[in-house]
Design a protein around this motif. Structure first.
Motif, PDB file in Angstrom:
ATOM      1  N   VAL A   1     -21.160   6.194  15.740  1.00 52.87           N
ATOM      2  CA  VAL A   1     -22.556   6.752  16.109  1.00 52.87           C
ATOM      3  C   VAL A   1     -23.029   6.097  17.560  1.00 52.87           C
ATOM      4  O   VAL A   1     -23.538   6.795  18.384  1.00 52.87           O
ATOM      5  CB  VAL A   1     -23.638   6.665  14.927  1.00 52.87           C
ATOM      6  N   SER A   2     -22.828   4.823  17.412  1.00 48.59           N
ATOM      7  CA  SER A   2     -23.416   3.945  18.696  1.00 48.59           C
ATOM      8  C   SER A   2     -22.740   2.628  18.699  1.00 48.59           C
ATOM      9  O   SER A   2     -22.316   2.050  17.693  1.00 48.59           O
ATOM     10  CB  SER A   2     -25.113   3.758  18.602  1.00 48.59           C
ATOM     11  N   MET A   3     -22.675   2.276  20.111  1.00 51.78           N
ATOM     12  CA  MET A   3     -22.253   0.788  20.344  1.00 51.78           C
ATOM     13  C   MET A   3     -23.168   0.078  20.963  1.00 51.78           C
ATOM     14  O   MET A   3     -23.965   0.987  21.846  1.00 51.78           O
ATOM     15  CB  MET A   3     -20.938   0.962  21.157  1.00 51.78           C
ATOM     16  N   ALA A   4     -23.555  -1.066  21.111  1.00 48.81           N
ATOM     17  CA  ALA A   4     -24.685  -1.863  21.393  1.00 48.81           C
ATOM     18  C   ALA A   4     -24.361  -3.287  21.883  1.00 48.81           C
ATOM     19  O   ALA A   4     -23.439  -3.754  21.313  1.00 48.81           O
ATOM     20  CB  ALA A   4     -25.928  -1.594  20.755  1.00 48.81           C
ATOM     21  N   TRP A   5     -25.276  -3.808  22.768  1.00 49.97           N
ATOM     22  CA  TRP A   5     -25.316  -5.029  22.964  1.00 49.97           C
ATOM     23  C   TRP A   5     -26.622  -5.587  22.628  1.00 49.97           C
ATOM     24  O   TRP A   5     -27.470  -4.957  23.178  1.00 49.97           O
ATOM     25  CB  TRP A   5     -25.096  -5.545  24.451  1.00 49.97           C
ATOM     26  N   TYR A   6     -26.823  -6.485  21.736  1.00 46.42           N
ATOM     27  CA  TYR A   6     -27.851  -7.487  21.713  1.00 46.42           C
ATOM     28  C   TYR A   6     -28.028  -8.696  21.904  1.00 46.42           C
ATOM     29  O   TYR A   6     -27.007  -9.354  22.247  1.00 46.42           O
ATOM     30  CB  TYR A   6     -28.079  -7.474  19.977  1.00 46.42           C
ATOM     31  N   ARG A   7     -29.181  -9.153  22.057  1.00 54.15           N
ATOM     32  CA  ARG A   7     -29.092 -10.700  22.587  1.00 54.15           C
ATOM     33  C   ARG A   7     -30.223 -11.398  21.644  1.00 54.15           C
ATOM     34  O   ARG A   7     -31.401 -10.702  21.195  1.00 54.15           O
ATOM     35  CB  ARG A   7     -29.677 -10.988  23.932  1.00 54.15           C
ATOM     36  N   GLN A   8     -30.188 -12.696  21.471  1.00 51.24           N
ATOM     37  CA  GLN A   8     -31.120 -13.499  20.675  1.00 51.24           C
ATOM     38  C   GLN A   8     -31.401 -14.739  21.526  1.00 51.24           C
ATOM     39  O   GLN A   8     -30.597 -15.503  21.667  1.00 51.24           O
ATOM     40  CB  GLN A   8     -30.748 -13.852  19.199  1.00 51.24           C
TER      41      GLN A   8
ATOM     42  N   MET B   1     -24.926   2.573  23.678  1.00 54.87           N
ATOM     43  CA  MET B   1     -24.249   3.985  24.094  1.00 54.87           C
ATOM     44  C   MET B   1     -23.910   4.629  22.909  1.00 54.87           C
ATOM     45  O   MET B   1     -23.360   3.996  21.991  1.00 54.87           O
ATOM     46  CB  MET B   1     -23.017   3.751  24.959  1.00 54.87           C
ATOM     47  N   THR B   2     -24.151   6.004  22.910  1.00 58.49           N
ATOM     48  CA  THR B   2     -23.683   6.936  21.613  1.00 58.49           C
ATOM     49  C   THR B   2     -22.570   7.199  21.805  1.00 58.49           C
ATOM     50  O   THR B   2     -21.701   6.754  22.787  1.00 58.49           O
ATOM     51  CB  THR B   2     -24.560   8.161  21.690  1.00 58.49           C
ATOM     52  N   GLY B   3     -21.768   7.644  20.613  1.00 56.76           N
ATOM     53  CA  GLY B   3     -20.664   8.212  20.695  1.00 56.76           C
ATOM     54  C   GLY B   3     -20.298   9.007  21.733  1.00 56.76           C
ATOM     55  O   GLY B   3     -18.975   9.211  22.241  1.00 56.76           O
TER      56      GLY B   3
ATOM     57  N   ALA C   1     -21.279   3.166  12.681  1.00 56.17           N
ATOM     58  CA  ALA C   1     -20.731   4.313  12.316  1.00 56.17           C
ATOM     59  C   ALA C   1     -21.254   5.151  11.076  1.00 56.17           C
ATOM     60  O   ALA C   1     -22.101   4.544  10.438  1.00 56.17           O
ATOM     61  CB  ALA C   1     -19.118   3.835  12.092  1.00 56.17           C
ATOM     62  N   THR C   2     -20.904   6.316  11.048  1.00 59.91           N
ATOM     63  CA  THR C   2     -21.496   7.131   9.746  1.00 59.91           C
ATOM     64  C   THR C   2     -21.207   6.208   8.401  1.00 59.91           C
ATOM     65  O   THR C   2     -20.442   5.294   8.310  1.00 59.91           O
ATOM     66  CB  THR C   2     -20.629   8.388  10.033  1.00 59.91           C
ATOM     67  N   ALA C   3     -21.605   6.820   7.349  1.00 64.18           N
ATOM     68  CA  ALA C   3     -21.855   6.364   6.042  1.00 64.18           C
ATOM     69  C   ALA C   3     -22.187   4.731   5.975  1.00 64.18           C
ATOM     70  O   ALA C   3     -21.838   3.845   5.168  1.00 64.18           O
ATOM     71  CB  ALA C   3     -20.348   5.998   5.537  1.00 64.18           C
ATOM     72  N   SER C   4     -23.259   4.288   6.875  1.00 65.05           N
ATOM     73  CA  SER C   4     -23.994   2.999   6.815  1.00 65.05           C
ATOM     74  C   SER C   4     -22.985   1.993   7.360  1.00 65.05           C
ATOM     75  O   SER C   4     -23.231   1.057   6.759  1.00 65.05           O
ATOM     76  CB  SER C   4     -24.735   2.713   5.727  1.00 65.05           C
ATOM     77  N   ARG C   5     -21.843   2.292   7.889  1.00 65.52           N
ATOM     78  CA  ARG C   5     -21.156   0.974   8.481  1.00 65.52           C
ATOM     79  C   ARG C   5     -21.578   0.467   9.517  1.00 65.52           C
ATOM     80  O   ARG C   5     -21.817   1.043  10.675  1.00 65.52           O
ATOM     81  CB  ARG C   5     -19.587   1.702   8.893  1.00 65.52           C
TER      82      ARG C   5
END
Length: 115
Positions: A31-38, A50-52, A98-102
């Motif tokens: 569904v999507s890919m992303a970068w996070y930071r903390q 970025m979406t699929g 990803a789909t199915a809450s993965r």
């Protein structure tokens, strides 16, 4: 499936880094890919996604400086970071939904920007 983030380091303000996130296996129906930071003492925040289908989205604080991209064949996600600022300091994590809450997370890579 594992995500392995790399490319972090210590740079001076104005410098650049390129983060990479390697995926060990196949993930279907992304569904999507992303970068996070903390940052220390702060909550994890979304930096870029970025979406699929390839559409991108950026936090206001990084627009015009960071670029998210991917290499589908190599199963890699990238974050090109230019014009780094001290407030960009933190641990950067890659994420794939990803789909199915993965929901998959990488282990994080440290980025430190000194003034």
């Amino acid at each position: 499936v594992q995500l392995q983030a790399s490319g972090g380091g210590s740079v001076q303000a104005g410098g650049s880094l390129r983060l990479s996130c390697a995926r060990s296996g196949d993930i279907f129906a992304i569904v999507s890919m992303a970068w996070y930071r903390q940052a220390p003492g702060k909550q994890r925040e979304l930096v870029a996604s970025m979406t699929g289908g390839g559409s991108t989205n950026y936090a206001d604080s990084v627009k015009g400086r960071f670029t998210i991209s991917r290499n589908i064949a190599e199963r890699r996600l990238y974050l090109q970071m230019n014009g780094l600022k001290p407030e960009d300091t933190g641990v950067y994590y890659c994420n794939v939904v990803a789909t199915a809450s993965r929901n998959y997370w990488g282990q994080g890579t440290q980025v430190t920007v000194s003034s």
